[in-house]
Design a protein around this motif. Sequence first.
Motif, PDB file in Angstrom:
ATOM      1  N   TYR A  65      15.930  21.403 -64.489  1.00 17.84           N
ATOM      2  CA  TYR A  65      16.803  20.253 -64.752  1.00 17.84           C
ATOM      3  C   TYR A  65      16.142  19.259 -65.708  1.00 17.84           C
ATOM      4  N   THR A  66      14.818  19.211 -65.716  1.00 13.44           N
ATOM      5  CA  THR A  66      14.076  18.348 -66.634  1.00 13.44           C
ATOM      6  C   THR A  66      14.513  18.561 -68.072  1.00 13.44           C
ATOM      7  N   TRP A  67      14.898  19.801 -68.415  1.00 10.84           N
ATOM      8  CA  TRP A  67      15.175  20.179 -69.795  1.00 10.84           C
ATOM      9  C   TRP A  67      16.670  20.206 -70.122  1.00 10.84           C
ATOM     10  N   ARG A  68      17.512  19.670 -69.274  1.00 11.66           N
ATOM     11  CA  ARG A  68      18.959  19.831 -69.414  1.00 11.66           C
ATOM     12  C   ARG A  68      19.484  19.326 -70.756  1.00 11.66           C
ATOM     13  N   ASN A  69      18.848  18.290 -71.316  1.00 15.08           N
ATOM     14  CA  ASN A  69      19.360  17.703 -72.557  1.00 15.08           C
ATOM     15  C   ASN A  69      18.857  18.401 -73.817  1.00 15.08           C
ATOM     16  N   VAL A  70      17.780  19.170 -73.702  1.00 18.94           N
ATOM     17  CA  VAL A  70      17.225  19.806 -74.897  1.00 18.94           C
ATOM     18  C   VAL A  70      17.561  21.293 -74.976  1.00 18.94           C
ATOM     19  N   ILE A  71      17.949  21.899 -73.863  1.00 16.11           N
ATOM     20  CA  ILE A  71      18.289  23.327 -73.885  1.00 16.11           C
ATOM     21  C   ILE A  71      19.395  23.618 -74.895  1.00 16.11           C
ATOM     22  N   PRO A  72      20.527  22.901 -74.871  1.00 15.10           N
ATOM     23  CA  PRO A  72      21.590  23.192 -75.855  1.00 15.10           C
ATOM     24  C   PRO A  72      21.136  22.965 -77.291  1.00 15.10           C
ATOM     25  N   PHE A  73      20.326  21.938 -77.514  1.00 17.91           N
ATOM     26  CA  PHE A  73      19.869  21.628 -78.874  1.00 17.91           C
ATOM     27  C   PHE A  73      19.063  22.782 -79.455  1.00 17.91           C
ATOM     28  N   PHE A  74      18.055  23.245 -78.722  1.00 18.51           N
ATOM     29  CA  PHE A  74      17.215  24.325 -79.231  1.00 18.51           C
ATOM     30  C   PHE A  74      17.989  25.639 -79.320  1.00 18.51           C
ATOM     31  N   ALA A  75      18.893  25.862 -78.365  1.00 16.91           N
ATOM     32  CA  ALA A  75      19.677  27.104 -78.377  1.00 16.91           C
ATOM     33  C   ALA A  75      20.571  27.184 -79.608  1.00 16.91           C
ATOM     34  N   LYS A  76      21.004  26.015 -80.115  1.00 14.50           N
ATOM     35  CA  LYS A  76      21.874  25.992 -81.301  1.00 14.50           C
ATOM     36  C   LYS A  76      21.089  25.982 -82.609  1.00 14.50           C
ATOM     37  N   ASN A  77      19.760  25.924 -82.494  1.00 15.75           N
ATOM     38  CA  ASN A  77      18.938  25.794 -83.699  1.00 15.75           C
ATOM     39  C   ASN A  77      17.895  26.906 -83.823  1.00 15.75           C
ATOM     40  N   GLY A  78      18.320  28.119 -83.486  1.00 10.58           N
ATOM     41  CA  GLY A  78      17.504  29.283 -83.797  1.00 10.58           C
ATOM     42  C   GLY A  78      16.515  29.716 -82.750  1.00 10.58           C
ATOM     43  N   PHE A  79      16.617  29.191 -81.524  1.00 14.96           N
ATOM     44  CA  PHE A  79      15.689  29.581 -80.475  1.00 14.96           C
ATOM     45  C   PHE A  79      16.408  30.264 -79.311  1.00 14.96           C
ATOM     46  N   ARG A  80      15.729  31.216 -78.735  1.00 16.27           N
ATOM     47  CA  ARG A  80      16.128  31.732 -77.430  1.00 16.27           C
ATOM     48  C   ARG A  80      15.397  30.888 -76.402  1.00 16.27           C
ATOM     49  N   VAL A  81      16.099  30.027 -75.723  1.00 16.48           N
ATOM     50  CA  VAL A  81      15.484  29.049 -74.824  1.00 16.48           C
ATOM     51  C   VAL A  81      15.429  29.610 -73.408  1.00 16.48           C
ATOM     52  N   ILE A  82      14.214  29.693 -72.881  1.00 21.95           N
ATOM     53  CA  ILE A  82      14.010  30.205 -71.528  1.00 21.95           C
ATOM     54  C   ILE A  82      13.405  29.084 -70.700  1.00 21.95           C
ATOM     55  N   ALA A  83      14.170  28.604 -69.720  1.00 25.66           N
ATOM     56  CA  ALA A  83      13.736  27.483 -68.892  1.00 25.66           C
ATOM     57  C   ALA A  83      13.688  27.915 -67.429  1.00 25.66           C
ATOM     58  N   PRO A  84      12.505  28.206 -66.904  1.00 24.30           N
ATOM     59  CA  PRO A  84      12.401  28.616 -65.504  1.00 24.30           C
ATOM     60  C   PRO A  84      12.169  27.441 -64.562  1.00 24.30           C
ATOM     61  N   ASP A  85      12.576  27.629 -63.302  1.00 23.91           N
ATOM     62  CA  ASP A  85      12.040  26.816 -62.217  1.00 23.91           C
ATOM     63  C   ASP A  85      10.707  27.439 -61.839  1.00 23.91           C
ATOM     64  N   LEU A  86       9.617  26.682 -61.924  1.00 24.96           N
ATOM     65  CA  LEU A  86       8.328  27.235 -61.512  1.00 24.96           C
ATOM     66  C   LEU A  86       8.401  27.710 -60.066  1.00 24.96           C
TER      67      LEU A  86
END
Length: 255
Positions: A65-86
Amino acid sequence: MDTLRTRRPFENSENIGAFANITFEICGDAEEGAESVCFETQIHYLDEGGGVPLLLVHGIGQSLYTWRNVIPFFAKNGFRVIAPDLVGFGYSSHPNIYYTVEEQALALKAFLDALEIPQVHIVAFSTGCLSALCLAAEHPGRVSRMVLVSPGGPNEHYPFALRALTSWAGRKLFPLILSDNAVKGLLHDMYFDATKLTDDVAAGYAGPYHSADVRETLVMSLMHFDDAYVRSLLRSIRQPTLVVSGMGDRMHPDG
Protein backbone atom coordinates in the motif's frame (compact mmCIF):
# COMPACT_ATOMS: atom_id res chain seq x y z
CA MET A 1 0.71 -16.70 -12.27
CA ASP A 2 -2.38 -14.66 -13.07
CA THR A 3 -2.50 -11.09 -11.87
CA LEU A 4 -5.73 -9.22 -11.25
CA ARG A 5 -5.82 -5.53 -12.11
CA THR A 6 -5.98 -3.14 -9.21
CA ARG A 7 -9.21 -1.30 -8.46
CA ARG A 8 -9.67 2.43 -8.12
CA PRO A 9 -9.75 3.77 -5.48
CA PHE A 10 -6.91 1.56 -4.32
CA GLU A 11 -8.12 -1.33 -2.20
CA ASN A 12 -5.49 -2.75 0.14
CA SER A 13 -6.57 -6.37 0.58
CA GLU A 14 -5.75 -9.95 -0.31
CA ASN A 15 -8.33 -9.69 -3.10
CA ILE A 16 -6.02 -7.70 -5.37
CA GLY A 17 -2.89 -8.93 -7.08
CA ALA A 18 -1.59 -12.47 -6.80
CA PHE A 19 0.33 -14.82 -4.52
CA ALA A 20 3.70 -16.43 -5.22
CA ASN A 21 4.89 -19.59 -3.50
CA ILE A 22 8.48 -19.16 -2.38
CA THR A 23 11.11 -21.29 -0.68
CA PHE A 24 14.18 -19.93 1.08
CA GLU A 25 16.82 -21.30 3.41
CA ILE A 26 18.25 -19.73 6.55
CA CYS A 27 21.67 -20.93 7.68
CA GLY A 28 23.06 -20.52 11.18
CA ASP A 29 25.14 -22.03 13.95
CA ALA A 30 23.79 -24.47 16.53
CA GLU A 31 25.38 -26.46 19.34
CA GLU A 32 25.85 -29.33 16.93
CA GLY A 33 27.46 -27.08 14.32
CA ALA A 34 26.17 -25.29 11.23
CA GLU A 35 22.55 -25.94 10.33
CA SER A 36 20.03 -24.72 7.81
CA VAL A 37 16.26 -24.51 7.91
CA CYS A 38 14.08 -24.36 4.82
CA PHE A 39 10.93 -22.24 4.82
CA GLU A 40 8.02 -22.40 2.39
CA THR A 41 5.61 -19.50 2.37
CA GLN A 42 3.57 -17.17 0.16
CA ILE A 43 4.17 -13.58 -0.88
CA HIS A 44 1.27 -11.36 -1.88
CA TYR A 45 2.13 -8.89 -4.63
CA LEU A 46 1.01 -6.63 -7.46
CA ASP A 47 2.48 -7.00 -10.94
CA GLU A 48 1.57 -4.13 -13.28
CA GLY A 49 2.80 -2.91 -16.65
CA GLY A 50 5.42 -4.27 -19.02
CA GLY A 51 9.06 -3.55 -19.71
CA VAL A 52 12.04 -3.31 -17.38
CA PRO A 53 11.30 -5.08 -14.06
CA LEU A 54 11.11 -2.63 -11.15
CA LEU A 55 10.88 -4.06 -7.64
CA LEU A 56 9.32 -1.84 -4.95
CA VAL A 57 10.37 -2.73 -1.41
CA HIS A 58 8.51 -1.26 1.57
CA GLY A 59 9.81 -1.10 5.13
CA ILE A 60 8.95 -2.40 8.60
CA GLY A 61 5.28 -2.04 9.49
CA GLN A 62 4.16 -1.26 5.96
CA SER A 63 2.77 -3.13 2.97
CA LEU A 64 2.60 -2.68 -0.80
CA TYR A 65 0.00 0.00 0.00
CA THR A 66 3.00 2.30 0.55
CA TRP A 67 3.47 2.36 -3.24
CA ARG A 68 -0.17 2.85 -4.29
CA ASN A 69 0.46 6.26 -5.87
CA VAL A 70 3.57 5.37 -7.86
CA ILE A 71 2.62 1.92 -9.19
CA PRO A 72 0.38 3.33 -11.98
CA PHE A 73 2.95 5.98 -12.89
CA PHE A 74 5.83 3.55 -13.41
CA ALA A 75 3.58 0.97 -15.07
CA LYS A 76 2.60 3.57 -17.69
CA ASN A 77 6.20 4.62 -18.29
CA GLY A 78 7.96 1.50 -19.47
CA PHE A 79 8.33 -0.55 -16.30
CA ARG A 80 6.99 -3.86 -15.14
CA VAL A 81 6.22 -2.86 -11.56
CA ILE A 82 6.40 -5.62 -8.96
CA ALA A 83 5.29 -4.56 -5.48
CA PRO A 84 5.30 -7.33 -2.86
CA ASP A 85 4.11 -7.40 0.72
CA LEU A 86 7.26 -8.47 2.55
CA VAL A 87 6.88 -11.79 4.35
CA GLY A 88 4.90 -11.35 7.53
CA PHE A 89 3.46 -8.00 6.47
CA GLY A 90 0.43 -6.95 4.47
CA TYR A 91 -1.30 -10.07 3.19
CA SER A 92 1.76 -12.28 2.78
CA SER A 93 2.12 -15.41 4.90
CA HIS A 94 3.91 -15.57 8.24
CA PRO A 95 6.79 -18.07 8.44
CA ASN A 96 8.41 -18.73 11.82
CA ILE A 97 11.45 -16.46 11.39
CA TYR A 98 12.88 -13.45 13.23
CA TYR A 99 11.98 -10.97 10.45
CA THR A 100 15.42 -9.40 10.24
CA VAL A 101 16.35 -7.30 7.23
CA GLU A 102 18.68 -10.12 6.14
CA GLU A 103 15.86 -12.68 6.24
CA GLN A 104 13.65 -10.35 4.23
CA ALA A 105 16.43 -10.15 1.62
CA LEU A 106 16.50 -13.95 1.41
CA ALA A 107 12.74 -13.96 0.85
CA LEU A 108 13.00 -11.27 -1.83
CA LYS A 109 15.59 -13.31 -3.72
CA ALA A 110 13.32 -16.36 -3.51
CA PHE A 111 10.43 -14.19 -4.72
CA LEU A 112 12.37 -13.12 -7.82
CA ASP A 113 13.25 -16.77 -8.43
CA ALA A 114 9.57 -17.75 -8.20
CA LEU A 115 8.63 -15.09 -10.76
CA GLU A 116 11.61 -16.11 -12.94
CA ILE A 117 12.93 -12.56 -13.03
CA PRO A 118 16.71 -12.60 -13.54
CA GLN A 119 17.42 -8.93 -12.78
CA VAL A 120 15.56 -5.89 -11.47
CA HIS A 121 15.87 -2.22 -10.70
CA ILE A 122 14.89 -1.55 -7.07
CA VAL A 123 13.17 1.36 -5.38
CA ALA A 124 13.10 0.84 -1.62
CA PHE A 125 11.88 2.80 1.38
CA SER A 126 13.05 2.99 5.00
CA THR A 127 14.17 -0.42 6.34
CA GLY A 128 13.32 -1.88 2.94
CA CYS A 129 16.48 -0.14 1.74
CA LEU A 130 18.56 -2.34 4.03
CA SER A 131 17.05 -5.52 2.62
CA ALA A 132 17.65 -4.16 -0.88
CA LEU A 133 21.30 -3.52 -0.03
CA CYS A 134 21.67 -7.08 1.28
CA LEU A 135 20.19 -8.46 -1.93
CA ALA A 136 22.40 -6.26 -4.10
CA ALA A 137 25.58 -7.16 -2.22
CA GLU A 138 24.98 -10.88 -1.94
CA HIS A 139 23.49 -11.36 -5.43
CA PRO A 140 24.93 -8.48 -7.49
CA GLY A 141 23.79 -9.97 -10.78
CA ARG A 142 20.15 -9.75 -9.71
CA VAL A 143 20.10 -5.99 -9.09
CA SER A 144 21.02 -3.44 -11.76
CA ARG A 145 20.24 -0.07 -10.13
CA MET A 146 18.73 1.18 -6.87
CA VAL A 147 16.91 4.19 -5.49
CA LEU A 148 16.90 4.22 -1.68
CA VAL A 149 14.37 6.57 -0.11
CA SER A 150 14.87 7.57 3.54
CA PRO A 151 17.10 4.58 4.34
CA GLY A 152 17.42 3.53 7.96
CA GLY A 153 15.73 1.69 10.77
CA PRO A 154 14.06 2.09 14.15
CA ASN A 155 15.65 4.78 16.28
CA GLU A 156 14.87 7.39 18.94
CA HIS A 157 12.96 9.47 16.39
CA TYR A 158 10.30 6.79 15.89
CA PRO A 159 7.01 7.44 17.71
CA PHE A 160 7.14 6.28 21.33
CA ALA A 161 4.09 4.06 20.79
CA LEU A 162 5.96 2.03 18.17
CA ARG A 163 9.11 1.74 20.25
CA ALA A 164 7.00 0.69 23.24
CA LEU A 165 5.64 -2.33 21.36
CA THR A 166 8.74 -4.30 22.28
CA SER A 167 8.01 -3.92 26.00
CA TRP A 168 5.73 -6.16 28.07
CA ALA A 169 3.26 -3.32 28.64
CA GLY A 170 3.31 -2.34 24.99
CA ARG A 171 2.47 -5.85 23.86
CA LYS A 172 -0.43 -6.00 26.32
CA LEU A 173 -1.77 -2.72 24.90
CA PHE A 174 -1.12 -3.76 21.30
CA PRO A 175 -4.77 -3.69 20.15
CA LEU A 176 -5.07 -0.10 21.40
CA ILE A 177 -1.73 1.09 20.01
CA LEU A 178 -2.54 -0.25 16.55
CA SER A 179 -6.27 0.40 16.41
CA ASP A 180 -7.42 2.20 13.26
CA ASN A 181 -7.64 5.53 15.10
CA ALA A 182 -4.25 5.04 16.75
CA VAL A 183 -2.62 4.19 13.41
CA LYS A 184 -3.93 7.46 11.99
CA GLY A 185 -2.37 9.28 14.94
CA LEU A 186 0.98 7.56 14.36
CA LEU A 187 0.87 8.39 10.66
CA HIS A 188 0.03 12.01 11.44
CA ASP A 189 3.35 12.26 13.32
CA MET A 190 5.20 10.78 10.32
CA TYR A 191 3.54 12.59 7.41
CA PHE A 192 5.26 15.70 6.10
CA ASP A 193 1.94 16.95 4.69
CA ALA A 194 -0.76 15.69 7.05
CA THR A 195 -3.51 17.09 4.81
CA LYS A 196 -2.97 14.04 2.58
CA LEU A 197 -3.74 11.70 5.46
CA THR A 198 -7.44 11.00 4.93
CA ASP A 199 -9.48 8.43 6.82
CA ASP A 200 -9.34 6.15 3.77
CA VAL A 201 -5.55 6.36 3.60
CA ALA A 202 -5.21 5.60 7.30
CA ALA A 203 -7.55 2.64 6.92
CA GLY A 204 -5.42 1.34 4.05
CA TYR A 205 -2.34 1.30 6.26
CA ALA A 206 -4.21 -0.10 9.27
CA GLY A 207 -6.09 -2.90 7.49
CA PRO A 208 -3.38 -5.60 7.70
CA TYR A 209 -3.06 -5.01 11.46
CA HIS A 210 -6.45 -6.55 12.03
CA SER A 211 -4.41 -9.78 11.83
CA ALA A 212 -2.62 -10.88 15.00
CA ASP A 213 0.10 -12.41 12.81
CA VAL A 214 0.94 -9.05 11.25
CA ARG A 215 1.03 -7.41 14.68
CA GLU A 216 3.44 -10.11 15.86
CA THR A 217 5.61 -9.59 12.77
CA LEU A 218 5.94 -5.89 13.59
CA VAL A 219 7.09 -6.66 17.13
CA MET A 220 9.57 -9.27 15.91
CA SER A 221 10.96 -6.85 13.31
CA LEU A 222 11.46 -4.12 15.90
CA MET A 223 12.98 -6.48 18.47
CA HIS A 224 15.44 -8.06 16.07
CA PHE A 225 16.39 -5.02 14.02
CA ASP A 226 20.16 -4.73 13.56
CA ASP A 227 21.87 -2.90 10.72
CA ALA A 228 25.48 -3.85 11.57
CA TYR A 229 25.70 -6.50 8.84
CA VAL A 230 24.23 -4.18 6.22
CA ARG A 231 26.70 -1.45 7.14
CA SER A 232 29.52 -3.94 6.63
CA LEU A 233 28.31 -4.50 3.06
CA LEU A 234 28.20 -0.87 1.93
CA ARG A 235 31.68 -0.79 0.41
CA SER A 236 30.85 -3.84 -1.68
CA ILE A 237 27.88 -2.23 -3.44
CA ARG A 238 28.74 -1.71 -7.12
CA GLN A 239 25.32 -0.90 -8.56
CA PRO A 240 24.53 2.74 -9.41
CA THR A 241 22.54 3.93 -6.39
CA LEU A 242 20.61 7.12 -5.70
CA VAL A 243 19.92 7.90 -2.04
CA VAL A 244 16.99 10.25 -1.41
CA SER A 245 16.69 11.99 1.96
CA GLY A 246 14.28 14.79 2.83
CA MET A 247 15.09 17.84 4.91
CA GLY A 248 11.77 17.31 6.68
CA ASP A 249 12.28 13.58 7.30
CA ARG A 250 11.17 13.03 10.88
CA MET A 251 12.09 9.34 11.12
CA HIS A 252 15.61 9.43 9.63
CA PRO A 253 16.67 13.08 9.92
CA ASP A 254 20.37 12.24 9.67
CA GLY A 255 19.98 10.87 6.14
